[in-house]
Design an enzyme around this catalytic site. Structure first.
Site, PDB file in Angstrom:
ATOM      1  N   ASN A   4      -5.891   8.986   5.708  1.00 59.54           N
ATOM      2  CA  ASN A   4      -5.665   7.764   6.621  1.00 59.54           C
ATOM      3  C   ASN A   4      -5.741   8.145   8.021  1.00 59.54           C
ATOM      4  O   ASN A   4      -6.412   7.526   8.951  1.00 59.54           O
ATOM      5  CB  ASN A   4      -4.540   7.023   6.159  1.00 59.54           C
ATOM      6  CG  ASN A   4      -4.456   6.090   5.043  1.00 59.54           C
ATOM      7  OD1 ASN A   4      -3.493   6.185   4.382  1.00 59.54           O
ATOM      8  ND2 ASN A   4      -5.460   5.779   4.651  1.00 59.54           N
ATOM      9  N   GLU A   9      -7.760   3.397  -6.316  1.00 60.99           N
ATOM     10  CA  GLU A   9      -8.566   2.775  -5.138  1.00 60.99           C
ATOM     11  C   GLU A   9     -10.063   2.737  -5.795  1.00 60.99           C
ATOM     12  O   GLU A   9     -10.495   3.244  -6.575  1.00 60.99           O
ATOM     13  CB  GLU A   9      -8.453   3.575  -4.102  1.00 60.99           C
ATOM     14  CG  GLU A   9      -9.403   3.283  -2.665  1.00 60.99           C
ATOM     15  CD  GLU A   9      -8.892   1.968  -2.201  1.00 60.99           C
ATOM     16  OE1 GLU A   9      -9.071   0.775  -2.980  1.00 60.99           O
ATOM     17  OE2 GLU A   9      -8.519   1.735  -0.966  1.00 60.99           O
ATOM     18  N   ARG A  48       0.704  -1.184   0.056  1.00 56.40           N
ATOM     19  CA  ARG A  48      -0.022   0.158  -0.160  1.00 56.40           C
ATOM     20  C   ARG A  48       1.061   1.433   0.043  1.00 56.40           C
ATOM     21  O   ARG A  48       2.026   1.132   0.485  1.00 56.40           O
ATOM     22  CB  ARG A  48      -0.898  -0.069   1.051  1.00 56.40           C
ATOM     23  CG  ARG A  48      -1.987  -0.914   1.127  1.00 56.40           C
ATOM     24  CD  ARG A  48      -2.859  -0.951   2.506  1.00 56.40           C
ATOM     25  NE  ARG A  48      -3.634   0.330   2.558  1.00 56.40           N
ATOM     26  CZ  ARG A  48      -4.022   0.676   3.537  1.00 56.40           C
ATOM     27  NH1 ARG A  48      -4.253  -0.271   4.768  1.00 56.40           N
ATOM     28  NH2 ARG A  48      -4.921   1.661   3.883  1.00 56.40           N
ATOM     29  N   HIS A  49       0.192   2.387  -0.499  1.00 53.50           N
ATOM     30  CA  HIS A  49       1.111   3.480  -0.231  1.00 53.50           C
ATOM     31  C   HIS A  49       1.279   3.805   1.110  1.00 53.50           C
ATOM     32  O   HIS A  49       0.960   3.418   2.110  1.00 53.50           O
ATOM     33  CB  HIS A  49       0.086   4.873  -0.944  1.00 53.50           C
ATOM     34  CG  HIS A  49      -1.284   4.744  -0.109  1.00 53.50           C
ATOM     35  ND1 HIS A  49      -1.582   5.337   0.925  1.00 53.50           N
ATOM     36  CD2 HIS A  49      -2.463   4.270  -0.614  1.00 53.50           C
ATOM     37  CE1 HIS A  49      -2.724   5.293   1.618  1.00 53.50           C
ATOM     38  NE2 HIS A  49      -3.366   4.551   0.434  1.00 53.50           N
ATOM     39  N   HIS A  77      -3.570   0.511  -3.345  1.00 54.27           N
ATOM     40  CA  HIS A  77      -4.684   0.668  -2.525  1.00 54.27           C
ATOM     41  C   HIS A  77      -5.223  -0.480  -1.565  1.00 54.27           C
ATOM     42  O   HIS A  77      -5.043  -1.628  -2.310  1.00 54.27           O
ATOM     43  CB  HIS A  77      -5.760   1.771  -2.764  1.00 54.27           C
ATOM     44  CG  HIS A  77      -4.978   2.988  -3.378  1.00 54.27           C
ATOM     45  ND1 HIS A  77      -4.900   4.060  -2.940  1.00 54.27           N
ATOM     46  CD2 HIS A  77      -4.782   3.051  -5.125  1.00 54.27           C
ATOM     47  CE1 HIS A  77      -4.457   4.924  -3.958  1.00 54.27           C
ATOM     48  NE2 HIS A  77      -4.317   4.365  -4.978  1.00 54.27           N
ATOM     49  N   ARG A 120      -0.977   9.695  -3.968  1.00 54.72           N
ATOM     50  CA  ARG A 120      -0.203   9.161  -2.403  1.00 54.72           C
ATOM     51  C   ARG A 120       0.488   7.939  -2.805  1.00 54.72           C
ATOM     52  O   ARG A 120       1.433   7.557  -2.353  1.00 54.72           O
ATOM     53  CB  ARG A 120      -1.401   8.589  -1.286  1.00 54.72           C
ATOM     54  CG  ARG A 120      -2.588   7.925  -2.052  1.00 54.72           C
ATOM     55  CD  ARG A 120      -3.748   8.024  -1.011  1.00 54.72           C
ATOM     56  NE  ARG A 120      -4.605   7.215  -1.084  1.00 54.72           N
ATOM     57  CZ  ARG A 120      -5.838   7.646  -1.855  1.00 54.72           C
ATOM     58  NH1 ARG A 120      -6.034   8.679  -2.058  1.00 54.72           N
ATOM     59  NH2 ARG A 120      -7.144   6.713  -1.808  1.00 54.72           N
TER      60      ARG A 120
END
Length: 745
Positions: free
Chosen positions: A565, A631, A558-559, A697, A610
């Site tokens: 977040n 995403e 994931r980023h 994502h 991101r």
């Protein structure tokens, strides 16, 4: 030293004092950042200097930088067009006090027209005669319009985040002296011992693929019937393990096949469509089936059977748990095709050690992931459960009538089980055996008449090195040799078995078929197709064109943590938090160490910033942005927290809670939609022969991971996919293996 996105002025242009470039009323947006991991007490970085920062060099009026993360401080401001030359310095002092006040060493810094002038340097502070504190300095500039500034300010007020102007790429001016950090800006303190970051991963031990296939139905019914109670298949972590079987009489009706069998409506033809990754082929009679990423043209034989119109769909037939084109094509096939076409049997054909079972397992995994109810039936497993694992090469001789009868019996039993499962709702059965003679294949077509459509999948390999490798893997992994302590003895026995098959082997020339000729290496080869029609058979051919056995790792991550977040908001397109930026540095170091000898590797990201920022510092590899890796689209819920959805949209919240797999956000996507758009990504990952790093994502990586791990669709929305963790998928001849590295908490 980098240059800003603004332009220098040239008063001599065209003999006038006009600017060389028209900024269209734009203003210079400046972001000052200071970074240090060893903070001292309550000392806060400040900046002071000339207009428009402060307007004086009074330290009591210095502007404090705001904490962006545990180690990063930031101050952003807009420079009016008439004040694009700044003189300033940094200092350390408490936020609400002017004592102590420590000014950075060195001359004043000058910022002119978007460019930091002079020699790049750290901000150095002498705390005591013996103690020095150093800050890394970073300056970003954008030339922006007043409209962008207004939009950015509204975003700041609404989302309580530092304003970030989009539309013009940031230009980093790294003021770090040469030699202090490496080429990619990663601190020496971030050096990684890769093994140190290993964490437990789900159990993915190397298991012989045939052991994961279907267990005979009579065995599932408690050992009554054709198998004895002593013949068991235990489950350990979801893996079937064969045990030696006790021989017991078995009565199976085996049809007497004609010399050559043609199903109703089949047109006998020798015309064959051929594709070759190493050459283009054109055919006036062929049709274009698909052409995805990097795939060759595909033509099929003109002998394809014509679909019968007017056939009603079986109201009890189950649709695949799929979305978009998959579901639409399935409905079309069931409405228009013959009844037996609702169920598809892929019957493997080929000599031992040609990769049949591996190909069958891979195809099963792919079809399940697309949402088709698919099962893998391995005749070798049936044989071991019925006749034991200690059969020598003589059992497989073509002139051994007892052995031939026994092998035909278990093949017929497996076929009965497969067709019975299809009548209960199964869609695609993979029938895995050598099926090396026309007599055996005609027997299977006779048994399938009116129940399912058969496509033969023949694997042909002429590369002696690959065959030798497969033989040795077979001796090491197959239950047939688990009780043979002498490797050489097992090796010689298997070679004799292979000789026995080669003496009676007959290539496929009947029915619908796909021939894979020297495809396993991924370097050239051919696929021949005959009498193939329909959406699903076309997808199968397309998948097989792009698959191979070349070992290579695929890294999924994931980023880094984003600002959304931190606020628990879904969707959005925010930048990274301080923790996310730190992860980007650690990921850079990890990738460079892990793939230091893999110059052909590539980095894939989504189009959201991101993921791009997370991979931005990784140097030496091409970076590719995929919109398919974006995403899941949250539609009208984008930017909301789940608590806000629960409060303001309770019906949507409950619908999602009941079925996360199929739930589609209003004006957005479901997990099934995500799987549908990820199919080109899966095909390209299968086609690649070099390592790939995928930065994406949570929802997308859940779907990708489910494919490689062969996890049920219903589990996808519930899978754990933590931040700041790398999942390494190792693909090769032994199947899929997994490692996990957790770089940060």
């Amino acid at each position: 030293m980098g240059t800003g996105s603004s332009r220098h002025f040239d008063s001599s242009a065209h003999g006038s004092g006009e600017e060389k470039d028209d900024h269209g009323g734009g203003q210079l947006y400046v972001s000052l950042k200071m970074e240090n991991y060893n903070l001292k007490g309550d000392l806060v970085p400040h900046v002071y200097g000339s207009v428009p920062l402060v307007g004086s060099w009074d330290t009591s009026k210095a502007l404090p930088l705001e904490r962006e993360s545990t180690s990063m401080w930031e101050l952003s401001f807009v420079v009016p067009p008439n004040h694009e030359t700044l003189d300033f310095k940094f200092l350390l002092k408490p936020k609400d006090n002017n004592v102590p006040c420590i000014e950075e060493e060195g001359i004043n810094r000058q910022f002119m027209g978007g460019t930091l002038q002079g020699v790049a340097r750290l901000a150095v502070f002498n705390l005591t005669p013996d103690e020095i504190l150093e800050y890394r300095v970073n300056i970003k500039t954008n030339r922006v319009s007043p409209f962008d500034l207004a939009a950015s300010w509204r975003a700041y007020q609404e989302n309580l985040e530092p304003s970030t102007v989009r539309g013009i790429p940031d230009v980093s001016i790294n003021s770090l002296p040469e030699g202090v950090e490496n080429q990619n800006g990663s601190s020496a303190s971030l050096d990684l011992d890769l093994e140190q970051y290993l964490v437990p991963a789900p159990v993915t031990s190397v298991v012989y693929a045939a052991n994961l296939t279907e267990t005979p139905r009579s065995l599932k019914r408690g050992g009554t019937g054709v198998f004895s109670n002593a013949e068991t298949s235990t489950k350990d972590s979801g893996v079937s393990v064969d045990r030696p079987a006790t021989i017991k009489e078995m009565e199976v009706a085996i049809p007497d096949p004609p010399k050559l069998y043609h199903p109703p409506g089949m047109v006998e033809s020798k015309s064959v469509g051929t594709i070759s990754p190493s050459q283009r082929q054109e055919s006036h009679r062929g049709i274009f089936v698909d052409r995805g990423v990097g795939s060759p043209r595909l033509v099929r034989s003109a002998s394809a059977a014509t679909l019968t119109t007017g056939t009603k769909r079986d109201p009890g037939a189950k649709m695949p748990a799929a979305a978009g084109a998959v579901a639409a094509a399935a409905i079309a096939d069931q409405m228009l095709g013959p009844k037996e076409d609702m169920h598809l049997a892929i019957v493997l054909v080929g000599l031992p050690a040609r990769g049949k079972t591996f190909t069958a397992a891979k195809l099963t995994r792919y079809l399940r992931w697309l949402g088709h109810n698919t099962k893998h039936f391995n005749v070798g497993k049936y044989r071991r459960l019925k006749h034991g694992t200690n059969q020598t090469a003589d059992f497989f001789r073509g002139d051994n009538p007892e052995g031939m009868e026994a092998r035909n019996e278990v093949a017929a039993l497996a076929m009965d089980d497969m067709t019975a499962w299809m009548q209960e709702g199964g869609q695609v059965g993979i029938f895995d055996a050598t099926n090396s003679t026309s007599e055996r294949r005609n027997m299977l077509m006779k048994m399938a008449e009116g129940k399912c459509k058969i496509i033969f999948l023949e694997t042909i390999c002429n590369d002696r090195q690959i065959i030798e490798r497969n033989i040795r893997l077979k001796i090491q992994q197959s239950p047939d040799y688990s009780e043979e302590p002498d490797f050489e003895a097992g090796y010689q026995d298997f070679k004799r078995r292979l000789d026995n098959y080669e003496k009676i082997y007959e290539p496929v020339n009947e029915g619908s078929y796909i021939k894979m000729i020297d495809m396993v290496s991924g370097h050239g080869g051919q696929i021949q197709v005959n009498n193939i029609s329909g959406y699903l058979p076309g997808r199968i051919v397309f998948f097989l064109v792009n698959t191979h056995l070349t070992p290579r790792p695929i890294l999924l991550t994931r980023h880094g943590e984003s600002r959304d977040n931190v606020r628990a908001r879904i969707g959005g397109d925010t930048v990274l938090s301080g923790n996310g930026e730190l992860y980007a540095k650690k990921l850079t170091n990890f990738v460079e160490k892990r793939l230091k000898n893999e110059r052909a590797a590539s980095i894939w990201t989504s189009t959201l910033q991101r993921t791009i920022l997370t991979a931005n510092q990784i140097a030496g590899f091409p970076k590719i942005q995929w919109r398919a890796l974006d995403e899941i689209n949250a539609g009208v819920c984008d930017g909301m927290t789940y608590e806000e959805i629960k409060k303001n949209m309770p019906e949507e919240y409950e619908s999602r809670k009941k079925d996360k797999l199929r739930y589609r956000y209003p004006r957005g996507e479901s997990y099934l939609d995500v799987i549908q758009r990820l199919e080109p990504v899966i095909i390209e990952l299968e086609r690649q022969r070099a390592p790939v790093v995928v930065v994406s994502h949570q929802a997308v990586l859940r779907a990708l991971y489910a494919y490689f791990a062969d996890r049920p669709l219903q589990e996808i929305p519930l899978m754990e996919m933590p931040l700041h963790t790398i999942i390494e998928i190792q693909m090769g001849v032994t199947g899929v293996q997994e490692k996990r590295y957790k770089l940060m908490d």
